[in-house]
Design a protein around this motif. Structure first.
Motif, PDB file in Angstrom:
ATOM      1  N   SER A 192     -57.120  71.396  -6.461  1.00  0.00           N
ATOM      2  CA  SER A 192     -58.297  71.401  -5.590  1.00  0.00           C
ATOM      3  C   SER A 192     -59.500  72.073  -6.247  1.00  0.00           C
ATOM      4  CB  SER A 192     -57.976  72.092  -4.261  1.00  0.00           C
ATOM      5  OG  SER A 192     -57.591  73.435  -4.475  1.00  0.00           O
ATOM      6  N   ASN A 193     -59.238  72.995  -7.194  1.00  0.00           N
ATOM      7  CA  ASN A 193     -60.378  73.622  -7.878  1.00  0.00           C
ATOM      8  C   ASN A 193     -60.650  73.005  -9.251  1.00  0.00           C
ATOM      9  OD1 ASN A 193     -58.560  74.840  -9.745  1.00  0.00           O
ATOM     10  ND2 ASN A 193     -58.304  76.623  -8.418  1.00  0.00           N
ATOM     11  N   GLY A 194     -59.865  71.978  -9.618  1.00  0.00           N
ATOM     12  CA  GLY A 194     -60.128  71.229 -10.836  1.00  0.00           C
ATOM     13  C   GLY A 194     -59.437  71.729 -12.090  1.00  0.00           C
ATOM     14  N   ARG A 195     -58.806  72.900 -12.025  1.00  0.00           N
ATOM     15  CA  ARG A 195     -58.183  73.456 -13.236  1.00  0.00           C
ATOM     16  C   ARG A 195     -56.987  72.642 -13.722  1.00  0.00           C
ATOM     17  NH1 ARG A 195     -58.409  78.407 -10.427  1.00  0.00           N
ATOM     18  NH2 ARG A 195     -56.137  78.527 -10.451  1.00  0.00           N
ATOM     19  N   MET A 196     -56.276  72.022 -12.790  1.00  0.00           N
ATOM     20  CA  MET A 196     -55.097  71.253 -13.180  1.00  0.00           C
ATOM     21  C   MET A 196     -55.457  70.041 -14.035  1.00  0.00           C
ATOM     22  SD  MET A 196     -51.844  70.929 -13.213  1.00  0.00           S
ATOM     23  CE  MET A 196     -51.442  72.324 -12.152  1.00  0.00           C
ATOM     24  N   LEU A 197     -56.627  69.478 -13.834  1.00  0.00           N
ATOM     25  CA  LEU A 197     -57.035  68.290 -14.577  1.00  0.00           C
ATOM     26  C   LEU A 197     -57.107  68.554 -16.079  1.00  0.00           C
ATOM     27  CD1 LEU A 197     -59.833  67.002 -12.179  1.00  0.00           C
ATOM     28  CD2 LEU A 197     -57.547  66.035 -12.493  1.00  0.00           C
ATOM     29  N   ASP A 198     -57.426  69.786 -16.439  1.00  0.00           N
ATOM     30  CA  ASP A 198     -57.524  70.134 -17.860  1.00  0.00           C
ATOM     31  C   ASP A 198     -56.153  70.267 -18.523  1.00  0.00           C
ATOM     32  OD1 ASP A 198     -60.297  70.247 -17.656  1.00  0.00           O
ATOM     33  OD2 ASP A 198     -60.265  72.357 -17.071  1.00  0.00           O
ATOM     34  N   LYS A 199     -55.093  70.304 -17.726  1.00  0.00           N
ATOM     35  CA  LYS A 199     -53.752  70.523 -18.260  1.00  0.00           C
ATOM     36  C   LYS A 199     -52.924  69.238 -18.356  1.00  0.00           C
ATOM     37  CE  LYS A 199     -53.587  75.143 -16.167  1.00  0.00           C
ATOM     38  NZ  LYS A 199     -52.816  76.062 -15.285  1.00  0.00           N
ATOM     39  N   LEU A 200     -53.471  68.127 -17.897  1.00  0.00           N
ATOM     40  CA  LEU A 200     -52.700  66.889 -17.790  1.00  0.00           C
ATOM     41  C   LEU A 200     -53.310  65.757 -18.605  1.00  0.00           C
ATOM     42  CD1 LEU A 200     -52.208  67.015 -13.910  1.00  0.00           C
ATOM     43  CD2 LEU A 200     -50.474  67.594 -15.620  1.00  0.00           C
ATOM     44  N   GLU A 216     -54.728  62.200 -19.054  1.00  0.00           N
ATOM     45  CA  GLU A 216     -55.513  61.384 -18.124  1.00  0.00           C
ATOM     46  C   GLU A 216     -54.814  60.100 -17.715  1.00  0.00           C
ATOM     47  OE1 GLU A 216     -59.547  60.674 -19.175  1.00  0.00           O
ATOM     48  OE2 GLU A 216     -59.949  62.758 -19.744  1.00  0.00           O
ATOM     49  N   THR A 217     -53.857  59.644 -18.519  1.00  0.00           N
ATOM     50  CA  THR A 217     -53.162  58.393 -18.209  1.00  0.00           C
ATOM     51  C   THR A 217     -51.918  58.620 -17.346  1.00  0.00           C
ATOM     52  OG1 THR A 217     -51.941  58.591 -20.303  1.00  0.00           O
ATOM     53  CG2 THR A 217     -53.960  57.271 -20.320  1.00  0.00           C
ATOM     54  N   SER A 218     -51.595  59.856 -17.042  1.00  0.00           N
ATOM     55  CA  SER A 218     -50.358  60.167 -16.318  1.00  0.00           C
ATOM     56  C   SER A 218     -50.533  60.063 -14.807  1.00  0.00           C
ATOM     57  CB  SER A 218     -49.871  61.574 -16.679  1.00  0.00           C
ATOM     58  OG  SER A 218     -50.777  62.547 -16.182  1.00  0.00           O
ATOM     59  N   ASP A 219     -49.399  59.852 -14.105  1.00  0.00           N
ATOM     60  CA  ASP A 219     -49.409  59.848 -12.637  1.00  0.00           C
ATOM     61  C   ASP A 219     -49.801  61.215 -12.105  1.00  0.00           C
ATOM     62  OD1 ASP A 219     -48.595  57.213 -12.657  1.00  0.00           O
ATOM     63  OD2 ASP A 219     -46.473  57.686 -12.365  1.00  0.00           O
ATOM     64  N   ALA A 220     -49.396  62.260 -12.827  1.00  0.00           N
ATOM     65  CA  ALA A 220     -49.712  63.618 -12.417  1.00  0.00           C
ATOM     66  C   ALA A 220     -51.225  63.832 -12.383  1.00  0.00           C
ATOM     67  CB  ALA A 220     -49.051  64.617 -13.368  1.00  0.00           C
ATOM     68  N   TYR A 221     -51.904  63.317 -13.398  1.00  0.00           N
ATOM     69  CA  TYR A 221     -53.365  63.447 -13.452  1.00  0.00           C
ATOM     70  C   TYR A 221     -54.008  62.695 -12.279  1.00  0.00           C
ATOM     71  CZ  TYR A 221     -58.148  63.458 -15.273  1.00  0.00           C
ATOM     72  OH  TYR A 221     -59.508  63.633 -15.411  1.00  0.00           O
ATOM     73  N   GLU A 222     -53.472  61.541 -11.987  1.00  0.00           N
ATOM     74  CA  GLU A 222     -54.002  60.732 -10.880  1.00  0.00           C
ATOM     75  C   GLU A 222     -53.901  61.486  -9.560  1.00  0.00           C
ATOM     76  OE1 GLU A 222     -53.012  56.479  -8.694  1.00  0.00           O
ATOM     77  OE2 GLU A 222     -52.471  56.753 -10.802  1.00  0.00           O
ATOM     78  N   LEU A 223     -52.763  62.163  -9.348  1.00  0.00           N
ATOM     79  CA  LEU A 223     -52.585  62.933  -8.119  1.00  0.00           C
ATOM     80  C   LEU A 223     -53.519  64.146  -8.090  1.00  0.00           C
ATOM     81  CD1 LEU A 223     -51.266  63.705  -5.479  1.00  0.00           C
ATOM     82  CD2 LEU A 223     -49.338  64.674  -6.774  1.00  0.00           C
TER      83      LEU A 223
END
Length: 208
Positions: A108-116, A118-125
């Protein structure tokens, strides 16, 4: 005749092995799918999307977002696949919910996006949660487990995370077993009107 929980567990394992082999799915993903069907049937969950994420301090197996009421459901699976049924302790439960809450908070604060990737399902979630952060009114955390909840279980209170209400739901093997038994008992109830000697009179339907 009621199925004992050990027999139910062994049947569950067999079904998972068969399904995973035929569909080529990771066994834990198949387990999450299987449990979600029961939970949706109970009305405790409206839908389920399989999405496996595991990293330090985070573990998610699936999710479902209900846009009508702004509810995000996040699910983690405590899948053991052992020969004998094990106990689901307070520590296990707390850890499962903690990992889900961490994923939501960082997404929700955007930090997780930097750890995943971009092509993964995890990034999409994670990206979905970030985009919908202002629309999410409640987060429901679920733990699915093939272990049985300990008698020393302590209820986990609702909490507030970033202004959003967070609730907790546990589906252990015992709860799933009870649901399966109650469903089977309802299916086994048959009323033979003819043999009972009763008749049913149909009421006329008003026209117009």
């Amino acid at each position: 005749m009621a199925i004992e929980i050990q027999e139910f567990y062994e049947d569950l394992k067999s079904q998972l092995d068969i399904a995973a082999g035929s569909e080529g799915q990771f066994l834990e993903n198949q387990f999450s799918d299987y449990y979600s069907e029961y939970v949706m049937g109970s009305g405790d969950l409206d839908g389920f999307e399989n999405c496996y994420i595991k990293m330090r301090g985070v573990k998610v197996n699936g999710y479902f977002f209900s846009g009508d009421d702004g509810v995000l459901n996040l699910i983690t699976s405590d899948f053991r696949n052992t020969n004998n049924i094990e106990s689901l302790t307070n520590t296990d439960i707390s850890e499962g919910f903690k990992r889900l809450a961490s994923f939501y908070d960082q997404s929700s604060n955007g930090r997780m996006l930097d750890k995943l990737e971009e092509t993964s399902d995890a990034y999409e979630l994670a990206d979905l949660i970030f985009d919908l952060r202002d629309s999410i009114l409640r987060v429901r955390l679920f733990v699915f487990s093939d272990a049985v909840l300990t008698k020393q279980f302590k209820q986990i209170p609702d909490k507030n995370l970033g202004g959003v209400l967070v609730t907790h739901s546990i589906w252990d093997l015992g709860r799933l077993h009870r649901l399966a038994l109650s469903s089977r008992e309802r299916e086994d109830i048959e009323i033979n009107i003819g043999e009972s000697g009763y008749s049913i009179h149909c009421l006329p339907v008003p026209s117009g």
